[in-house]
Design a protein around this motif. Structure first.
Motif, mmCIF file in Angstrom:
data_model
loop_
_atom_site.group_PDB
_atom_site.id
_atom_site.type_symbol
_atom_site.label_atom_id
_atom_site.label_comp_id
_atom_site.label_asym_id
_atom_site.label_seq_id
_atom_site.Cartn_x
_atom_site.Cartn_y
_atom_site.Cartn_z
ATOM 1 N N SER A 1 22.360 25.096 -32.988
ATOM 2 C CA SER A 1 22.023 26.321 -33.714
ATOM 3 C C SER A 1 20.835 27.051 -33.104
ATOM 4 O O SER A 1 20.596 28.216 -33.429
ATOM 5 C CB SER A 1 21.710 25.982 -35.179
ATOM 6 N N VAL A 2 20.095 26.391 -32.212
ATOM 7 C CA VAL A 2 18.878 26.982 -31.660
ATOM 8 C C VAL A 2 19.147 27.757 -30.377
ATOM 9 O O VAL A 2 18.577 28.830 -30.159
ATOM 10 C CB VAL A 2 17.810 25.892 -31.405
ATOM 11 N N ILE A 3 20.009 27.234 -29.508
ATOM 12 C CA ILE A 3 20.147 27.835 -28.176
ATOM 13 C C ILE A 3 20.664 29.271 -28.237
ATOM 14 O O ILE A 3 20.371 30.081 -27.344
ATOM 15 C CB ILE A 3 21.063 26.991 -27.280
ATOM 16 N N PHE A 4 21.423 29.623 -29.279
ATOM 17 C CA PHE A 4 21.952 30.979 -29.362
ATOM 18 C C PHE A 4 20.888 31.983 -29.780
ATOM 19 O O PHE A 4 20.838 33.094 -29.271
ATOM 20 C CB PHE A 4 23.128 31.021 -30.353
ATOM 21 N N ILE A 5 20.030 31.594 -30.711
ATOM 22 C CA ILE A 5 19.046 32.526 -31.244
ATOM 23 C C ILE A 5 17.714 32.460 -30.511
ATOM 24 O O ILE A 5 16.883 33.352 -30.632
ATOM 25 C CB ILE A 5 18.830 32.264 -32.757
ATOM 26 N N ALA A 6 17.500 31.403 -29.704
ATOM 27 C CA ALA A 6 16.211 31.232 -29.032
ATOM 28 C C ALA A 6 16.048 32.154 -27.836
ATOM 29 O O ALA A 6 14.935 32.573 -27.505
ATOM 30 C CB ALA A 6 16.041 29.777 -28.595
ATOM 31 N N GLY A 7 17.123 32.451 -27.148
ATOM 32 C CA GLY A 7 17.015 33.234 -25.933
ATOM 33 C C GLY A 7 16.756 32.382 -24.706
ATOM 34 O O GLY A 7 17.003 32.808 -23.589
ATOM 35 N N ASN A 8 16.219 31.178 -24.918
ATOM 36 C CA ASN A 8 16.026 30.192 -23.841
ATOM 37 C C ASN A 8 15.236 30.745 -22.668
ATOM 38 O O ASN A 8 15.579 30.540 -21.502
ATOM 39 C CB ASN A 8 17.386 29.668 -23.359
ATOM 40 N N MET A 9 14.160 31.444 -22.971
ATOM 41 C CA MET A 9 13.290 31.989 -21.929
ATOM 42 C C MET A 9 12.262 30.929 -21.536
ATOM 43 O O MET A 9 11.536 30.427 -22.405
ATOM 44 C CB MET A 9 12.587 33.254 -22.427
ATOM 45 N N PRO A 10 12.201 30.557 -20.250
ATOM 46 C CA PRO A 10 11.237 29.538 -19.820
ATOM 47 C C PRO A 10 9.813 29.898 -20.212
ATOM 48 O O PRO A 10 9.403 31.061 -20.132
ATOM 49 C CB PRO A 10 11.410 29.518 -18.294
ATOM 50 N N MET A 11 9.072 28.909 -20.711
ATOM 51 C CA MET A 11 7.671 29.045 -21.123
ATOM 52 C C MET A 11 7.504 29.845 -22.419
ATOM 53 O O MET A 11 6.395 30.026 -22.892
ATOM 54 C CB MET A 11 6.822 29.675 -20.026
ATOM 55 N N VAL A 12 8.614 30.312 -22.998
ATOM 56 C CA VAL A 12 8.521 31.132 -24.219
ATOM 57 C C VAL A 12 9.354 30.547 -25.347
ATOM 58 O O VAL A 12 8.824 30.209 -26.415
ATOM 59 C CB VAL A 12 8.952 32.590 -23.944
ATOM 60 N N SER A 13 10.658 30.454 -25.148
ATOM 61 C CA SER A 13 11.548 30.035 -26.239
ATOM 62 C C SER A 13 12.536 28.976 -25.768
ATOM 63 O O SER A 13 13.689 28.956 -26.199
ATOM 64 C CB SER A 13 12.301 31.241 -26.801
ATOM 65 N N GLU A 14 12.088 28.093 -24.906
ATOM 66 C CA GLU A 14 12.944 27.038 -24.377
ATOM 67 C C GLU A 14 12.593 25.717 -25.051
ATOM 68 O O GLU A 14 11.452 25.265 -24.968
ATOM 69 C CB GLU A 14 12.749 26.929 -22.865
ATOM 70 N N ILE A 15 13.560 25.098 -25.729
ATOM 71 C CA ILE A 15 13.306 23.858 -26.446
ATOM 72 C C ILE A 15 13.518 22.657 -25.528
ATOM 73 O O ILE A 15 14.208 22.751 -24.507
ATOM 74 C CB ILE A 15 14.211 23.745 -27.690
ATOM 75 N N THR A 16 12.947 21.528 -25.904
ATOM 76 C CA THR A 16 13.030 20.332 -25.072
ATOM 77 C C THR A 16 14.456 19.811 -24.916
ATOM 78 O O THR A 16 14.832 19.391 -23.808
ATOM 79 C CB THR A 16 12.115 19.236 -25.631
ATOM 80 N N PRO A 17 15.301 19.765 -25.958
ATOM 81 C CA PRO A 17 16.685 19.342 -25.738
ATOM 82 C C PRO A 17 17.408 20.150 -24.672
ATOM 83 O O PRO A 17 18.232 19.612 -23.924
ATOM 84 C CB PRO A 17 17.333 19.511 -27.119
ATOM 85 N N LEU A 18 17.086 21.440 -24.583
ATOM 86 C CA LEU A 18 17.695 22.258 -23.538
ATOM 87 C C LEU A 18 17.196 21.834 -22.161
ATOM 88 O O LEU A 18 17.964 21.848 -21.185
ATOM 89 C CB LEU A 18 17.392 23.733 -23.776
ATOM 90 N N MET A 19 15.924 21.441 -22.060
ATOM 91 C CA MET A 19 15.400 20.944 -20.790
ATOM 92 C C MET A 19 16.149 19.693 -20.347
ATOM 93 O O MET A 19 16.444 19.514 -19.157
ATOM 94 C CB MET A 19 13.914 20.645 -20.928
ATOM 95 N N ILE A 20 16.468 18.829 -21.312
ATOM 96 C CA ILE A 20 17.220 17.617 -20.986
ATOM 97 C C ILE A 20 18.624 17.968 -20.496
ATOM 98 O O ILE A 20 19.108 17.409 -19.500
ATOM 99 C CB ILE A 20 17.279 16.689 -22.215
ATOM 100 N N ILE A 21 19.282 18.898 -21.180
ATOM 101 C CA ILE A 21 20.613 19.334 -20.759
ATOM 102 C C ILE A 21 20.557 19.943 -19.362
ATOM 103 O O ILE A 21 21.438 19.705 -18.517
ATOM 104 C CB ILE A 21 21.191 20.347 -21.758
ATOM 105 N N THR A 22 19.525 20.738 -19.094
ATOM 106 C CA THR A 22 19.379 21.356 -17.777
ATOM 107 C C THR A 22 19.233 20.302 -16.686
ATOM 108 O O THR A 22 19.847 20.402 -15.607
ATOM 109 C CB THR A 22 18.158 22.286 -17.762
ATOM 110 N N LYS A 23 18.447 19.271 -16.950
ATOM 111 C CA LYS A 23 18.290 18.183 -15.975
ATOM 112 C C LYS A 23 19.614 17.462 -15.740
ATOM 113 O O LYS A 23 19.951 17.107 -14.597
ATOM 114 C CB LYS A 23 17.247 17.187 -16.481
ATOM 115 N N LEU A 24 20.372 17.249 -16.805
ATOM 116 C CA LEU A 24 21.662 16.573 -16.656
ATOM 117 C C LEU A 24 22.638 17.421 -15.849
ATOM 118 O O LEU A 24 23.413 16.889 -15.045
ATOM 119 C CB LEU A 24 22.245 16.262 -18.037
ATOM 120 N N GLU A 25 22.624 18.728 -16.076
ATOM 121 C CA GLU A 25 23.503 19.609 -15.314
ATOM 122 C C GLU A 25 23.147 19.620 -13.834
ATOM 123 O O GLU A 25 23.996 19.907 -12.982
ATOM 124 C CB GLU A 25 23.451 21.024 -15.895
#
Length: 276
Positions: A212-236
């Motif tokens: 529910s967070v990745i859609f509304i967060a915008g996922n901007m590095p250093m601004v609105s990027e959550i840690t679970p997304l960082m883990i997914i990015t590393k896995l990718e």
């Protein structure tokens, strides 16, 4: 007098319990630590302290704590209204509280984004009238975490309120206590352990939230990027050791915070005479 139990003997029951707990919880968590141990301390520290990762920690844990606090306040008020008052549509409101449990998190994220985006029904009004942009900012992360965490507080506090004897409040009033004294000395101490439990559950749910967070967060590095997304990015990127290193930090911090909250809850219950 011998006691009889419908379940099998203690050893058999304990064996099944430990086996199931190991398969579901202990072994997966141990795998995270084992994979992380492939890194040297210098490599581990370099991964988990990069500015981008640290910024994601601050947003994830900070927003989770803020969301759990907001839910503790408004969840208590909502539970109070549902238990103590009758009003039109009460059953509908009571049913809607469980909606975040049943609703897929991705659907929740899309719905919140559509409402709170700059061209959404609510977001356009908030942005034009108050100059606050919610979607694609940390405010959007907080909003999503409040949405998914509210039911934990309400459903934890509600049964305690239902069992709370109204005669205690009448006795306090007959002894000269005003409303604030009754709330502070009679009602709140009884509700506090359940409220802390709801707070801990809402916090734990928020820390691990992703869909529910990745859609509304915008996922901007250093601004609105959550840690679970960082883990997914590393896995990718097939950086499994980097992903497990970040996951280890999240696991340790979450465990420490939950132990602290649960210890506070146990101390509060003991202080109020719930535990002998």
């Amino acid at each position: 007098m011998s006691s009889h139990n419908a379940l099998p003997g203690f050893r058999l029951s304990l064996g099944y319990t430990l086996t199931w707990l190991s398969l579901i919880v202990l072994i997966p968590l141990s795998a995270v630590f084992v994979k992380t141990m492939e890194l040297s301390f210098e490599q581990f520290w370099a991964i988990v302290t990069t500015p981008r990762v640290v910024a994601s920690y601050q947003l994830t844990f900070g927003a989770s704590l803020a969301a759990a606090t907001i839910n503790a306040v408004f969840g208590l008020l909502l539970a109070w209204c549902l238990v103590r008052y009758s009003f039109p549509g009460k059953k509908i409101v009571d049913s809607l509280i469980d909606l975040p449990f049943a609703l897929p998190t991705a659907v929740a994220g899309i719905a919140l984004t559509a409402l709170w985006a700059g061209n959404g029904w609510v977001g356009s009004i908030v942005e034009s009238q108050f100059g606050i942009k919610v979607a694609f900012t940390p405010w959007g992360v907080l909003l999503a975490l409040v949405f998914i965490g509210l039911p934990f507080v309400v459903r934890t506090v509600q049964p305690v309120l239902e069992d709370l004897d109204f005669e205690l409040e009448e006795a306090a009033s007959s002894l000269g206590a005003n409303r604030w004294q009754t709330i502070r000395r009679v009602i709140f101490p009884t509700l506090l352990p359940a409220l802390l439990t709801g707070f801990a559950l809402a916090f734990a749910r928020a820390v691990g939230e992703y869909g529910s967070v990745i859609f509304i967060a915008g996922n901007m590095p250093m601004v609105s990027e959550i840690t679970p997304l960082m883990i997914i990015t590393k896995l990718e990127q097939y950086d499994y050791r980097g992903a497990t290193a970040i996951a280890t930090v999240m696991l340790i911090v979450s465990f420490v915070m939950l132990i602290t909250i649960n210890s506070l809850q146990a101390w509060t219950a003991k202080r109020n005479g719930k535990i002998k």
